[in-house]
Structure formats: structure tokens, C-alpha cells
Scaffold this motif. Sequence first.
Motif, PDB file in Angstrom:
ATOM      1  N   MET A   1       7.993  53.235  20.838  1.00 15.37           N
ATOM      2  CA  MET A   1       8.256  51.800  20.699  1.00 15.37           C
ATOM      3  C   MET A   1       9.965  51.692  20.683  1.00 15.37           C
ATOM      4  O   MET A   1      10.634  52.598  20.171  1.00 15.37           O
ATOM      5  CB  MET A   1       7.905  51.092  19.480  1.00 15.37           C
ATOM      6  CG  MET A   1       8.381  49.812  19.152  1.00 15.37           C
ATOM      7  SD  MET A   1       7.348  49.324  17.448  1.00 15.37           S
ATOM      8  CE  MET A   1       8.050  47.734  17.147  1.00 15.37           C
ATOM      9  N   VAL A   2      10.462  50.607  21.289  1.00 13.86           N
ATOM     10  CA  VAL A   2      11.706  50.552  21.198  1.00 13.86           C
ATOM     11  C   VAL A   2      12.231  49.428  20.471  1.00 13.86           C
ATOM     12  O   VAL A   2      11.827  48.122  20.511  1.00 13.86           O
ATOM     13  CB  VAL A   2      12.290  50.323  22.692  1.00 13.86           C
ATOM     14  CG1 VAL A   2      13.962  49.935  22.595  1.00 13.86           C
ATOM     15  CG2 VAL A   2      12.091  51.532  23.739  1.00 13.86           C
ATOM     16  N   ASN A   3      13.119  49.394  19.508  1.00 12.38           N
ATOM     17  CA  ASN A   3      13.494  48.394  18.598  1.00 12.38           C
ATOM     18  C   ASN A   3      14.644  47.751  18.701  1.00 12.38           C
ATOM     19  O   ASN A   3      15.022  46.487  18.510  1.00 12.38           O
ATOM     20  CB  ASN A   3      13.578  48.963  17.077  1.00 12.38           C
ATOM     21  CG  ASN A   3      12.498  49.736  16.577  1.00 12.38           C
ATOM     22  OD1 ASN A   3      11.356  48.956  16.848  1.00 12.38           O
ATOM     23  ND2 ASN A   3      12.431  50.795  15.955  1.00 12.38           N
ATOM     24  N   ALA A   4      15.503  48.553  19.746  1.00 10.78           N
ATOM     25  CA  ALA A   4      16.806  47.766  20.145  1.00 10.78           C
ATOM     26  C   ALA A   4      17.188  48.230  21.397  1.00 10.78           C
ATOM     27  O   ALA A   4      16.989  49.157  22.101  1.00 10.78           O
ATOM     28  CB  ALA A   4      18.119  48.142  19.087  1.00 10.78           C
ATOM     29  N   TYR A   5      18.166  47.197  22.132  1.00  6.58           N
ATOM     30  CA  TYR A   5      18.776  47.371  23.531  1.00  6.58           C
ATOM     31  C   TYR A   5      20.246  47.217  23.600  1.00  6.58           C
ATOM     32  O   TYR A   5      20.606  46.188  22.965  1.00  6.58           O
ATOM     33  CB  TYR A   5      17.964  46.580  24.419  1.00  6.58           C
ATOM     34  CG  TYR A   5      18.720  46.551  25.793  1.00  6.58           C
ATOM     35  CD1 TYR A   5      18.526  47.561  26.747  1.00  6.58           C
ATOM     36  CD2 TYR A   5      19.477  45.501  26.167  1.00  6.58           C
ATOM     37  CE1 TYR A   5      18.996  47.643  27.928  1.00  6.58           C
ATOM     38  CE2 TYR A   5      20.126  45.607  27.455  1.00  6.58           C
ATOM     39  CZ  TYR A   5      19.890  46.538  28.355  1.00  6.58           C
ATOM     40  OH  TYR A   5      20.568  46.443  29.560  1.00  6.58           O
ATOM     41  N   TYR A   6      20.984  48.384  23.782  1.00  6.15           N
ATOM     42  CA  TYR A   6      22.356  47.974  23.792  1.00  6.15           C
ATOM     43  C   TYR A   6      22.942  48.097  25.468  1.00  6.15           C
ATOM     44  O   TYR A   6      22.464  48.908  25.925  1.00  6.15           O
ATOM     45  CB  TYR A   6      23.080  49.106  22.904  1.00  6.15           C
ATOM     46  CG  TYR A   6      22.658  49.031  21.670  1.00  6.15           C
ATOM     47  CD1 TYR A   6      23.000  48.328  20.565  1.00  6.15           C
ATOM     48  CD2 TYR A   6      21.620  50.144  21.336  1.00  6.15           C
ATOM     49  CE1 TYR A   6      22.526  48.210  19.319  1.00  6.15           C
ATOM     50  CE2 TYR A   6      21.135  49.994  20.158  1.00  6.15           C
ATOM     51  CZ  TYR A   6      21.414  49.271  18.813  1.00  6.15           C
ATOM     52  OH  TYR A   6      21.033  49.348  17.639  1.00  6.15           O
ATOM     53  N   ARG A   7      23.929  47.282  25.795  1.00  4.71           N
ATOM     54  CA  ARG A   7      24.531  47.400  26.939  1.00  4.71           C
ATOM     55  C   ARG A   7      26.079  47.549  26.966  1.00  4.71           C
ATOM     56  O   ARG A   7      26.720  46.471  27.027  1.00  4.71           O
ATOM     57  CB  ARG A   7      24.095  46.370  27.913  1.00  4.71           C
ATOM     58  CG  ARG A   7      24.322  46.726  29.382  1.00  4.71           C
ATOM     59  CD  ARG A   7      23.824  45.691  30.315  1.00  4.71           C
ATOM     60  NE  ARG A   7      23.691  46.077  31.725  1.00  4.71           N
ATOM     61  CZ  ARG A   7      24.867  45.442  32.449  1.00  4.71           C
ATOM     62  NH1 ARG A   7      25.662  44.612  31.951  1.00  4.71           N
ATOM     63  NH2 ARG A   7      24.895  45.903  33.819  1.00  4.71           N
ATOM     64  N   PRO A   8      26.631  48.715  26.652  1.00  6.02           N
ATOM     65  CA  PRO A   8      28.090  48.728  26.224  1.00  6.02           C
ATOM     66  C   PRO A   8      29.031  48.641  27.633  1.00  6.02           C
ATOM     67  O   PRO A   8      28.537  49.086  28.712  1.00  6.02           O
ATOM     68  CB  PRO A   8      28.298  49.995  25.682  1.00  6.02           C
ATOM     69  CG  PRO A   8      27.072  50.880  25.966  1.00  6.02           C
ATOM     70  CD  PRO A   8      25.798  49.977  26.136  1.00  6.02           C
ATOM     71  N   THR A   9      29.963  48.215  27.344  1.00  4.37           N
ATOM     72  CA  THR A   9      31.043  48.084  28.602  1.00  4.37           C
ATOM     73  C   THR A   9      31.935  49.014  28.488  1.00  4.37           C
ATOM     74  O   THR A   9      32.948  49.058  29.313  1.00  4.37           O
ATOM     75  CB  THR A   9      31.451  46.495  28.825  1.00  4.37           C
ATOM     76  OG1 THR A   9      32.055  46.310  27.643  1.00  4.37           O
ATOM     77  CG2 THR A   9      30.216  45.783  29.075  1.00  4.37           C
ATOM     78  N   ARG A  10      32.188  49.889  27.319  1.00  2.00           N
ATOM     79  CA  ARG A  10      33.490  50.975  27.073  1.00  2.00           C
ATOM     80  C   ARG A  10      32.354  52.084  26.836  1.00  2.00           C
ATOM     81  O   ARG A  10      31.551  52.110  26.241  1.00  2.00           O
ATOM     82  CB  ARG A  10      34.210  50.476  26.056  1.00  2.00           C
ATOM     83  CG  ARG A  10      34.723  49.229  26.150  1.00  2.00           C
ATOM     84  CD  ARG A  10      35.971  49.055  25.165  1.00  2.00           C
ATOM     85  NE  ARG A  10      35.718  49.433  24.059  1.00  2.00           N
ATOM     86  CZ  ARG A  10      35.136  48.427  23.193  1.00  2.00           C
ATOM     87  NH1 ARG A  10      34.746  47.093  23.600  1.00  2.00           N
ATOM     88  NH2 ARG A  10      34.889  49.045  21.818  1.00  2.00           N
TER      89      ARG A  10
END
Length: 273
Positions: A1-10
Motif C-alpha cells: 500500500m502506498v500512502n503518499a506520492y511526491y514529485r520533487p523538482t530538486r
Amino acid sequence: MVNAYYRPTRVDEALKLMKDESNKNSPLAGGTTLALNSRGIDGLVDLSALGFNYIQQDKKSLRIGATTPLREIQRSEPVRQFAGGIVAESAKNYLTALLRNRATLGGVLSAGNFWADIVTVLAALNASAKIRFFGDKTAAVSVEEFSQKGARKSLAGGILYEIEIPACETGCRCAYQRLAKVETDISILCAAAKVTLSNQKIQTARVVVGNGSRPVKLHGLEQRIRGQSPAGAATIVAQLAGEIPAESDIRASAEYRKETAGVLVRRLFQSIQ
């Protein structure tokens, strides 16, 4: 199960998310190995916005960004023209086209998929894995060392951002062979070599066998074949075949691999002129 999604740009933002000990965040490149993550995933850190999808070449090297899909590497004209085409050819032999559309070169290394033919080819070509750390610090680790130490120790909390392959010098010849039950299966065995010739004699040599779980560099053989012709090297390989390290797994026994490795390496030198 995935609780969070992040798409950093740095990169520093991505490193911070990966280092957060309160979460079990996993990097997301192509996503083809995430289902095998046994430690669980709290969050996905998508690396696709960090600018690591590229193929660049100059007189010194070929540089491939870590999030470049294998399908792009396979189809890239500069890669197809580089080192006799063995990088592109080994990328094409990574499982199926659907997986190559998603799987990335950096993902293959970071996930520890050292059984992939392209890892053996990169080790033979003396490629380096470049890693970013906090504070814009960088490090370069040879793909050979990376595969021997393992991904976790090699990365040491950093993010793999590029694979750099030195350009071929004058007299350079490269070759690659594989054995698999079917084209889209993991190879039972593969082998790759990079040699430099002068007056049809081998001056330098790097010979690597993909022997099941990870590539193995044949240091003893490399020393024995220096000063030999490619045909002479093929004869020496036949004599030393039993000394090639091998291991058993579900695809083949160690005994079978030892015998077959000698055949594949001999074919490398038979193809070099």
C-alpha cells in the motif's frame, strides 16, 4: 500500500524525502521492480522531474541519465553507434518491450538487477555510476564495483543520476554474447569484452561474464591474453574455461555455466578482428 506520492523538482528535496527515517519512502523511476519491495512503501518519490532523462555524447564519453528508459537507449542512434553497438544491443535484451518502455538504466542498477546483460556490458566498458548527495556533493563508482558492493552500500543514501561510459580509443574493439532460453527471458549467461589492438595484438583487455546474479571480471584471463592475437586469445580461453567463476540457480547449474562461459568468451574473441 502506498500512502503518499511526491514529485520533487530538486535533487536535495528528493534526498531529504529518501532520508526521512519516519517513513519508508522508495524512489520511483520506471516502477517495474516496486512490486518486489518486501519492506513496504509509505511513499513514492518520483524522480522523473529531476532532469535525469538524457543521452549525451562528446569526444570523451557517452553519458546516459539515470531515468532514461531502456527502450530509448536501445533506439538511440548515438548509442547504436557507440562501442560497436553493444550497449544498445544489451538494452534490447532486457526482458520485453513493454518493460523496456518503463524500466530505466538507473532503476536497473539501483534495484540491484545485476543479472541484466546491460550491467555486464557496462562493466566491460569501464562505465561509472555517478551519485549525488546533499550539498551538491558527487561521487563516481565503477559499475563493476557498484555491482560487487550492492546498490545500498554503493549509493550510501545518495541518488544515482548518470552513467558515464568512456569513449573507445584508437584500435578499440567491443563484443557481446548471450545465452537465454527465449529472447525475452533473463540470460542464463552473457559475456562482454573491450580490447585495444595494435598490429593485431591485444594491448589492453576487459572481459566480463554475467554469471547469474552479477557480472564477474576475468582478471586472470585479461593478463594471459595481452600480447596475443584475437585468435590466440580464443585458444587461451578454451584452456582456462574451467577457471571461470560460476554459480547455480533455477536457470542453470554452476557446471553448465562454467562450460558455456568458455564458449561465449571464446566467441567474443572469434568475432573481434
